[in-house]
Write an enzyme that holds these catalytic residues in place. Structure first.
Site, PDB file in Angstrom:
ATOM      1  N   LYS A 303       0.832  -1.222   0.000  1.00 38.16           N
ATOM      2  CA  LYS A 303       0.000   0.000   0.000  1.00 38.16           C
ATOM      3  C   LYS A 303       0.862   1.266   0.000  1.00 38.16           C
ATOM      4  O   LYS A 303       0.798   2.099   0.907  1.00 38.16           O
ATOM      5  CB  LYS A 303      -0.966   0.021   1.176  1.00 38.16           C
ATOM      6  CG  LYS A 303      -1.952  -1.135   1.169  1.00 38.16           C
ATOM      7  CD  LYS A 303      -3.087  -0.922   2.161  1.00 38.16           C
ATOM      8  CE  LYS A 303      -4.007  -2.107   2.248  1.00 38.16           C
ATOM      9  NZ  LYS A 303      -3.445  -3.233   3.009  1.00 38.16           N
ATOM     10  N   ASP A 306       3.016   7.447  -0.743  1.00 42.83           N
ATOM     11  CA  ASP A 306       3.735   8.722  -0.615  1.00 42.83           C
ATOM     12  C   ASP A 306       3.934   9.392  -1.977  1.00 42.83           C
ATOM     13  O   ASP A 306       3.441   8.921  -2.990  1.00 42.83           O
ATOM     14  CB  ASP A 306       5.077   8.456   0.078  1.00 42.83           C
ATOM     15  CG  ASP A 306       5.476   9.612   0.972  1.00 42.83           C
ATOM     16  OD1 ASP A 306       5.306  10.768   0.545  1.00 42.83           O
ATOM     17  OD2 ASP A 306       5.962   9.373   2.094  1.00 42.83           O
TER      18      ASP A 306
HETATM   19  P1  5BU Z   1      -8.355 -10.663   7.275  1.00 46.37           P
HETATM   20  O1  5BU Z   1      -7.606 -11.416   8.283  1.00 46.37           O
HETATM   21  O2  5BU Z   1      -9.107 -11.543   6.274  1.00 46.37           O
HETATM   22  O3  5BU Z   1      -9.246  -9.618   7.890  1.00 46.37           O
HETATM   23  O4  5BU Z   1      -7.216  -9.905   6.440  1.00 46.37           O
HETATM   24  C1  5BU Z   1      -7.501  -9.016   5.418  1.00 46.37           C
HETATM   25  C2  5BU Z   1      -6.249  -8.619   4.688  1.00 46.37           C
HETATM   26  O5  5BU Z   1      -6.623  -7.754   3.621  1.00 46.37           O
HETATM   27  C3  5BU Z   1      -5.230  -7.867   5.509  1.00 46.37           C
HETATM   28  O6  5BU Z   1      -3.955  -8.247   5.080  1.00 46.37           O
HETATM   29  C4  5BU Z   1      -5.440  -6.407   5.163  1.00 46.37           C
HETATM   30  O7  5BU Z   1      -4.233  -5.670   5.127  1.00 46.37           O
HETATM   31  C5  5BU Z   1      -6.005  -6.476   3.774  1.00 46.37           C
HETATM   32  N1  5BU Z   1      -6.991  -5.424   3.483  1.00 46.37           N
HETATM   33  C6  5BU Z   1      -8.181  -5.307   4.132  1.00 46.37           C
HETATM   34  O8  5BU Z   1      -8.491  -6.076   5.029  1.00 46.37           O
HETATM   35  N2  5BU Z   1      -9.044  -4.294   3.807  1.00 46.37           N
HETATM   36  C7  5BU Z   1      -8.774  -3.404   2.847  1.00 46.37           C
HETATM   37  O9  5BU Z   1      -9.603  -2.549   2.553  1.00 46.37           O
HETATM   38  C8  5BU Z   1      -7.530  -3.550   2.172  1.00 46.37           C
HETATM   39  C9  5BU Z   1      -6.684  -4.549   2.497  1.00 46.37           C
HETATM   40 BR1  5BU Z   1      -7.105  -2.374   0.843  1.00 46.37          BR
END
Ligand code: 5BU
Length: 467
Positions: A303, A306
């Site tokens: 992500k 900058d």
């Molecule tokens: P989870 O454990 O299924 O909640 O992980 C979700 C992953 O997706 C986690 O690595 C976040 O950094 C990533 N993510 C997210 O959850 N929501 C977002 O909007 C974005 C990335 Br962009």
């Protein structure tokens, strides 16, 4: 007496506001009914209502008025003539002959429309109109109505990024009518209780909606010029999986173990390398070997956010050297398209695909509809290097981009830090996503391999079903 109040009393006298027992379209029995279709019989009343509606929007900048068919067509026509504003008309069905246009009128992409309905209850009719006119390139910030039934529609619309304004809320109506002895206390309480007990929430509404036909992976492959996208879709089709496992564990050993176990079931392994406490390049070499053996891509969810100069350094710098091994990376466009431009120079050389974060999954995300639309536009402009977007409920209009969606879990729910989860079936079938990103749903399970297999099956079946 205020004009607004006097108008309401007239509406009651003429049977537009009715109290008693009514069966609604949904089958629900309601103690009140609002029949604004009667208004066409009273031109003076139509004029007075239109004047009240105009008060809501007179200071806004917009190019067109659009009434939700059919009840609000007379309102938009009246407003259009009274205030010399052009009108557009959304068709209820596609024409069989001539042009297949869904929106009649004269307009250009990027122009703004205000959409009008007589009553907002769940918000669904409004949303259906919004989808059609936005698909034609018109932009909508404001939607207006005569009555907000206070049953959840306004908050649904606001969640989608629209500002919803109404002349009256049902609570105001009850107050006025009660003060003027048009309803008794019992009816007042009954109606208010009905409204409170019959809320139609955003999630519920989304589930009720009909699935929209979506693109299949082969179509996306044909429409893209991006080599990484083609590679990814080949993997997805060969392995019959649309699963991206988010391997958010804390050590090398755990990451390698997880990659080994889930490898056969995934198309992509997503990492946050800056949370691996013993990260080194050996880990990368071993992951690459696993990626080759099990045929999946490596996605570093960095992500970048900058200014261009810095994201270039971050993309290349040791110890992570992301540009040297990642197949996919995420980039925020909060700094504008310049972040994508800067990463692109390196990404094209190194064969890395960019994924633009357009909308986040958190309950209080700041990625508004306006932001998301701009992010999608940036992704669309940079398809040479952009593989797709991360978003929750909107995919790019262009057929060459993929939609990645996190916040997915079989059980749904949320965590206590803002993450919200949706079921994979709902995400594929109703929102038309292309890849699901699943983290804790898999790696926190006692048997991650079995869980990954289960997600793979559910996700693939939902994808096939939506076709
Ligand atoms: P989870 O454990 O299924 O909640 O992980 C979700 C992953 O997706 C986690 O690595 C976040 O950094 C990533 N993510 C997210 O959850 N929501 C977002 O909007 C974005 C990335 Br962009």
């Amino acid at each position: 007496m205020q004009k607004k109040e006097a108008l309401l009393l007239k509406l009651e006298e003429l049977g537009v506001l009715q109290f008693g027992q009514f069966t609604l379209k949904s089958g629900l029995s309601s103690p009140f009914y609002l029949d604004f279709r009667r208004v066409v019989a009273y031109p003076q009343l139509l004029k007075e209502i239109s004047e009240q509606l105009w008060e809501l929007i007179k200071d806004l900048e917009f190019d067109h008025l659009c009434g939700v068919p059919y009840a609000a067509l007379s309102l938009s026509s009246a407003l259009s003539m009274m205030h010399n504003k052009p009108m557009i008309v959304k068709r209820k069905e596609v024409k069989k002959h001539g042009t297949k246009k869904m929106v009649e009128g004269v307009f250009e992409e990027g122009q703004k429309a205000v959409v009008i309905d007589d009553v907002i209850s769940s918000g669904i009719s409004m949303i259906e109109t919004l989808e059609v006119i936005e698909a034609e390139g018109l932009e909508v910030d404001y939607v207006i109505s005569i009555v907000d039934r206070m049953q959840g529609g306004v908050s649904t619309l606001e969640k989608q990024g629209y500002q919803a304004l109404s002349v009256y809320t049902i609570a105001e109506i009850l107050d006025i009518l009660y003060r003027h002895d048009r309803i008794d206390e019992q009816m007042y309480n009954l109606t208010l209780a009905f409204v409170q007990n019959n809320q139609i929430g955003y999630e519920q509404l989304r589930l009720q909606r009909k699935a929209v036909p979506r693109l299949n992976y082969s179509t996306i492959k044909v429409n893209t010029q991006n080599g990484v996208t083609k590679r990814l879709i080949d993997i997805m089709e060969q392995k019959q999986t649309n699963l991206c496992c988010s391997a958010d564990v804390g050590t090398k050993a755990k990451l390698l173990q997880l990659a080994q176990e889930v490898g056969p079931y995934i198309a992509v392994l997503k990492t946050h390398m800056d949370s691996i406490e013993d990260f080194d390049q050996e880990l990368v070499i071993e992951l690459q070997a696993l990626a080759k053996r099990h045929n999946f891509l490596l996605f570093e969810d960095r992500k970048f956010a900058d200014i261009g100069h810095i994201v270039q350094q971050q993309f290349k710098a040791a110890p992570y050297c992301i540009a040297d091994w990642a197949d996919l990376i995420t980039v925020h466009v909060v700094a504008g398209a310049s972040s994508v431009d800067a990463l692109k120079q390196i990404a094209l050389q190194k064969n890395v695909g960019l994924i633009v974060v357009a909308q986040m999954s958190t309950v209080d995300t700041l990625t508004s509809r306006e932001y998301m639309k701009k992010a999608l536009a940036i992704a669309q402009d940079q398809q040479e290097v952009v593989v797709g977007v991360v978003s929750q409920n909107k995919r790019p209009r262009d057929a060459g981009l993929l939609m990645f969606t996190p916040g997915i879990k079989l059980g749904g729910g949320s965590d206590n830090l803002g993450q919200q989860y949706n079921h994979p079936t709902e995400a594929f079938e109703k929102r038309g996503i292309d890849l699901m990103i699943v983290g804790r749903g898999i790696y926190q399970d006692e048997q991650p391999a079995q869980k990954a297999a289960e997600y793979r099956k559910v996700g693939w079946e939902a994808y096939l079903k939506r076709l």
